[in-house]
Each structure stands twice: as C-alpha cells, then as structure tokens.
Design an enzyme around this catalytic site. Structure first.
Site, mmCIF file in Angstrom:
data_model
loop_
_atom_site.group_PDB
_atom_site.id
_atom_site.type_symbol
_atom_site.label_atom_id
_atom_site.label_comp_id
_atom_site.label_asym_id
_atom_site.label_seq_id
_atom_site.Cartn_x
_atom_site.Cartn_y
_atom_site.Cartn_z
ATOM 1 N N LYS A 224 0.829 -1.206 0.000
ATOM 2 C CA LYS A 224 0.000 0.000 0.000
ATOM 3 C C LYS A 224 0.871 1.268 0.000
ATOM 4 O O LYS A 224 2.092 1.184 0.234
ATOM 5 C CB LYS A 224 -0.916 -0.036 1.230
ATOM 6 C CG LYS A 224 -1.893 -1.222 1.224
ATOM 7 C CD LYS A 224 -2.856 -1.137 2.400
ATOM 8 C CE LYS A 224 -3.847 -2.274 2.396
ATOM 9 N NZ LYS A 224 -4.829 -2.187 3.508
ATOM 10 N N GLU B 113 -9.932 -10.224 -7.248
ATOM 11 C CA GLU B 113 -8.932 -9.168 -7.119
ATOM 12 C C GLU B 113 -7.833 -9.290 -8.178
ATOM 13 O O GLU B 113 -7.332 -8.292 -8.685
ATOM 14 C CB GLU B 113 -8.342 -9.205 -5.706
ATOM 15 C CG GLU B 113 -9.369 -8.794 -4.657
ATOM 16 C CD GLU B 113 -8.870 -8.951 -3.228
ATOM 17 O OE1 GLU B 113 -7.704 -9.360 -3.031
ATOM 18 O OE2 GLU B 113 -9.644 -8.652 -2.304
ATOM 19 N N TYR C 24 -12.600 -2.041 -2.872
ATOM 20 C CA TYR C 24 -12.991 -2.284 -1.480
ATOM 21 C C TYR C 24 -14.503 -2.187 -1.284
ATOM 22 O O TYR C 24 -14.963 -1.813 -0.205
ATOM 23 C CB TYR C 24 -12.278 -1.294 -0.553
ATOM 24 C CG TYR C 24 -10.868 -1.722 -0.175
ATOM 25 C CD1 TYR C 24 -10.654 -2.869 0.595
ATOM 26 C CD2 TYR C 24 -9.759 -0.999 -0.575
ATOM 27 C CE1 TYR C 24 -9.370 -3.267 0.957
ATOM 28 C CE2 TYR C 24 -8.466 -1.398 -0.217
ATOM 29 C CZ TYR C 24 -8.292 -2.536 0.548
ATOM 30 O OH TYR C 24 -7.028 -2.938 0.907
ATOM 31 N N ASN D 269 -1.819 0.289 6.862
ATOM 32 C CA ASN D 269 -1.270 -0.953 7.423
ATOM 33 C C ASN D 269 -0.395 -1.726 6.434
ATOM 34 O O ASN D 269 -0.276 -2.939 6.493
ATOM 35 C CB ASN D 269 -2.398 -1.825 7.990
ATOM 36 C CG ASN D 269 -3.452 -2.158 6.948
ATOM 37 O OD1 ASN D 269 -3.320 -1.764 5.795
ATOM 38 N ND2 ASN D 269 -4.471 -2.893 7.336
ATOM 39 N N HIS E 105 -1.828 -5.671 1.767
ATOM 40 C CA HIS E 105 -3.157 -6.292 1.640
ATOM 41 C C HIS E 105 -2.981 -7.733 1.182
ATOM 42 O O HIS E 105 -2.026 -8.066 0.488
ATOM 43 C CB HIS E 105 -3.991 -5.535 0.589
ATOM 44 C CG HIS E 105 -5.143 -6.341 0.045
ATOM 45 N ND1 HIS E 105 -6.352 -6.420 0.689
ATOM 46 C CD2 HIS E 105 -5.245 -7.123 -1.064
ATOM 47 C CE1 HIS E 105 -7.164 -7.208 -0.014
ATOM 48 N NE2 HIS E 105 -6.513 -7.647 -1.078
HETATM 49 N N1 LIG Z 1 -11.524 0.223 11.839
HETATM 50 C C1 LIG Z 1 -10.814 0.640 10.803
HETATM 51 N N2 LIG Z 1 -10.366 1.929 10.756
HETATM 52 C C2 LIG Z 1 -9.646 2.375 9.705
HETATM 53 N N3 LIG Z 1 -9.305 1.624 8.630
HETATM 54 C C3 LIG Z 1 -9.703 0.336 8.632
HETATM 55 C C4 LIG Z 1 -10.481 -0.221 9.721
HETATM 56 N N4 LIG Z 1 -10.726 -1.520 9.450
HETATM 57 C C5 LIG Z 1 -10.153 -1.758 8.244
HETATM 58 N N5 LIG Z 1 -9.535 -0.665 7.759
HETATM 59 C C6 LIG Z 1 -8.832 -0.529 6.476
HETATM 60 O O1 LIG Z 1 -9.582 -1.237 5.498
HETATM 61 C C7 LIG Z 1 -8.809 -2.305 4.958
HETATM 62 C C8 LIG Z 1 -9.716 -3.471 4.678
HETATM 63 O O2 LIG Z 1 -10.245 -3.949 5.893
HETATM 64 P P1 LIG Z 1 -10.426 -5.499 6.183
HETATM 65 O O3 LIG Z 1 -11.366 -5.617 7.318
HETATM 66 O O4 LIG Z 1 -10.754 -6.177 4.895
HETATM 67 O O5 LIG Z 1 -9.002 -5.907 6.709
HETATM 68 P P2 LIG Z 1 -7.917 -6.855 6.094
HETATM 69 O O6 LIG Z 1 -8.587 -7.945 5.349
HETATM 70 O O7 LIG Z 1 -6.959 -7.207 7.159
HETATM 71 O O8 LIG Z 1 -7.193 -5.843 5.112
HETATM 72 P P3 LIG Z 1 -6.951 -5.954 3.567
HETATM 73 O O9 LIG Z 1 -8.298 -6.219 2.926
HETATM 74 O O10 LIG Z 1 -6.373 -4.604 3.180
HETATM 75 O O11 LIG Z 1 -5.992 -7.077 3.404
HETATM 76 C C9 LIG Z 1 -7.746 -2.579 6.011
HETATM 77 O O12 LIG Z 1 -6.594 -3.160 5.494
HETATM 78 C C10 LIG Z 1 -7.466 -1.186 6.508
HETATM 79 O O13 LIG Z 1 -6.598 -0.481 5.618
#
Ligand SMILES: Nc1ncnc2c1ncn2[C@@H]1O[C@H](COP(=O)(O)OP(=O)(O)OP(=O)(O)O)[C@@H](O)[C@H]1O
Length: 257
Positions: A67, A185, A105, A171, A174
């Site tokens: 990211k 994806e 997303y 974070n 992904h």
């Molecule tokens: N509570 C939150 N506050 C802010 N950003 C969030 C929060 N939860 C998720 N995100 C953001 O949205 C993305 C997608 O959330 P998801 O719940 O799918 O987590 P993930 O599967 O661990 O991440 P990713 O899909 O990016 O691999 C996260 O990677 C993060 O960047």
C-alpha cells in the site's frame, strides 16, 4: 494462458482434501506422476492405485498489495515474499483512481472508515503482486498479520504489518481473504490474467446462488410484470440501477505508473 503451476518441492504438493470445500473440483490436475515402474497386465486395479501418487493440485494464487505508506519498502517486502517461498507471477505498479479504489474495497461500502480507506488507497501508487504457493491465500494472510498494526505487534511480532504498518488504515499490505476474493482481485488488477482454475460444479452453484441469482430473480420478476418492448435492454438497465454492489465502475482501467 497463464502457466499451470506445480511446486517442485514434494513437501509442498497438495493432495486432494475432500474437506476443502472452497476449492472447486477443477483444481485437480489430471496429471498423475506414477513413477518409473511399469505396470504389468496381471496387476489388479487396486494394486495399481495403491502405487500411484495421489492426485496433485495446482498451486493456489493470491493477490498481495504493498500500500502507499509502504512503497518505500517495496524492495524489502518483495525480498521477504520470495524468502517465504512465494513465486511472484505478476507484478504491477499502479495508481488507483478513487472510483477504482472504492470498487476494489466495495465490500466495505457504508462503513465509517470507507471514505478514508478510499482516499488513502488512491493517494499514491501501490504495487500489486500475484503470488503463488501452496495454500498461498492463508500463508500470505499469516505473513501480513492482523489488520491493526498495533495488535499485530502484540500477537504476531515480526509480521509485515508489525514491521511496516503505521496505523489501522495505513497498514502497509493487503492480502485476499478467500479463493473467490483472490480470483476477483487478480482479475481486477490484471485484466490480461486468466485465473485458473475457473470455478465449476458446486463452487459455481454456490457463487451464483449467493452473488447473482437473488438479484436476477427480482429483475426477471419485474420484467415479466412490465413486459417491455426490448426486454434485454430493460433488464440491463434494471440491473445497473439495482446492482447490490454499488458503487461499482464498469471495467476498471488501471493506469500504469
Ligand atoms: N476500523 C478501521 N479503521 C480504519 N481503517 C480500517 C479499519 N478496518 C479496516 N480498515 C482498512 O480497510 C482495509 C480493509 O479492511 P479489512 O477488514 O478487509 O481488513 P484486512 O482484510 O486485514 O485488510 P486488507 O483487505 O487490506 O488485506 C484494512 O486493510 C485497513 O486499511
């Protein structure tokens, strides 16, 4: 057509697991390496079977993203990817538009963090990878760690989000969270990619039952009530208006950075 992947490492060969419901039957390679011994005519079917290796399964693919906040560490992360036994099948540096980021997303549409997630993911280039390894989806998720880097620091020290993540949104990386997400994806980011295996059988029925049939059924019911002159065009427009996955842009165009 994309290459069919088989890991060379014997330990890495997946054998057919009847419990693995997420994997469609077309995962099965029909190639059975039976070794060098010849099979003579008098052998029974049972004895032949017992000497054959179990069917092998194509390796699984997943989508990984570095990211915006971790782009300065992309070389380092790529090195970690390779050292953890992944093959990088495809790699692309892209800059998503806000529409493309919200489409990618879309499952989070309506959540509090959705606007900031979209703004962040479209704020700068990212690097996307198609990664292959046996059980690559789970393995990559394990390597990246929990969504929240602060939690990752406690529960999965040394994972990528512990090492490179800054906060819950930024974070670093992904990873696809299921077979269907990975397929979607990879197609999203690499239009020229044929994702194999294409789901057939029960996996396809489940997918259609969950993702398509409910909407189609409503549209067709309405169509029969209205009986328009051009039913196909009417249905097409109805589907656009009633798409449960809004906001969705058609055919995302990813600009090469
Ligand atoms: N509570 C939150 N506050 C802010 N950003 C969030 C929060 N939860 C998720 N995100 C953001 O949205 C993305 C997608 O959330 P998801 O719940 O799918 O987590 P993930 O599967 O661990 O991440 P990713 O899909 O990016 O691999 C996260 O990677 C993060 O960047």
């Amino acid at each position: 057509m994309s290459p069919i992947l088989m890991d060379n490492d014997d330990d890495d060969i997946l054998h057919q697991d009847p419990q693995d419901s997420d994997r469609p039957p077309s995962d099965l390679s029909s190639s059975i390496s039976g070794g060098s011994s010849s099979i003579d005519d008098v052998e029974t079917e049972e004895s032949i079977e017992s000497r054959m290796n179990p069917p092998q399964i194509y390796t699984e693919r997943t989508l990984g993203i570095v990211k915006p906040d971790a782009m300065d560490k992309v070389v380092e992360i790529e090195d970690i990817i390779l050292r953890n036994g992944f093959t990088i099948l495809q790699k692309r540096k892209v800059h998503l538009s806000p529409e493309q980021a919200s489409d990618f997303y879309v499952e989070h549409y309506g959540k509090m963090f959705f606007p900031s997630l979209v703004a962040y993911m479209s704020s700068a280039p990212i690097t996307v990878f198609v990664l292959a390894k046996n059980k690559s989806i789970a393995s990559w998720r394990e390597l990246i760690g929990p969504t929240n880097p602060f939690k990752a620091r406690e529960t999965h020290p040394g994972c990528l989000r512990d090492t490179y993540g800054k906060d819950q949104t930024r974070n670093a990386v992904h990873g696809s969270d299921s077979f269907h997400s990975a397929e979607r994806e990879i197609r999203f980011m690499f239009h020229d990619s044929i994702v194999e295996p294409i789901a057939v059988g029960q996996a396809t029925k489940d997918y259609l039952a969950k993702e398509v049939n409910p909407t189609m059924l409503k549209g067709l019911t309405q169509l029969c009530k209205e009986k328009p002159g051009d039913p196909v065009m009417w249905l097409a427009e109805w589907l656009i208006d009633n798409n449960p996955n809004k906001p969705k842009v058609s055919g995302p165009v990813i600009s090469e950075a």
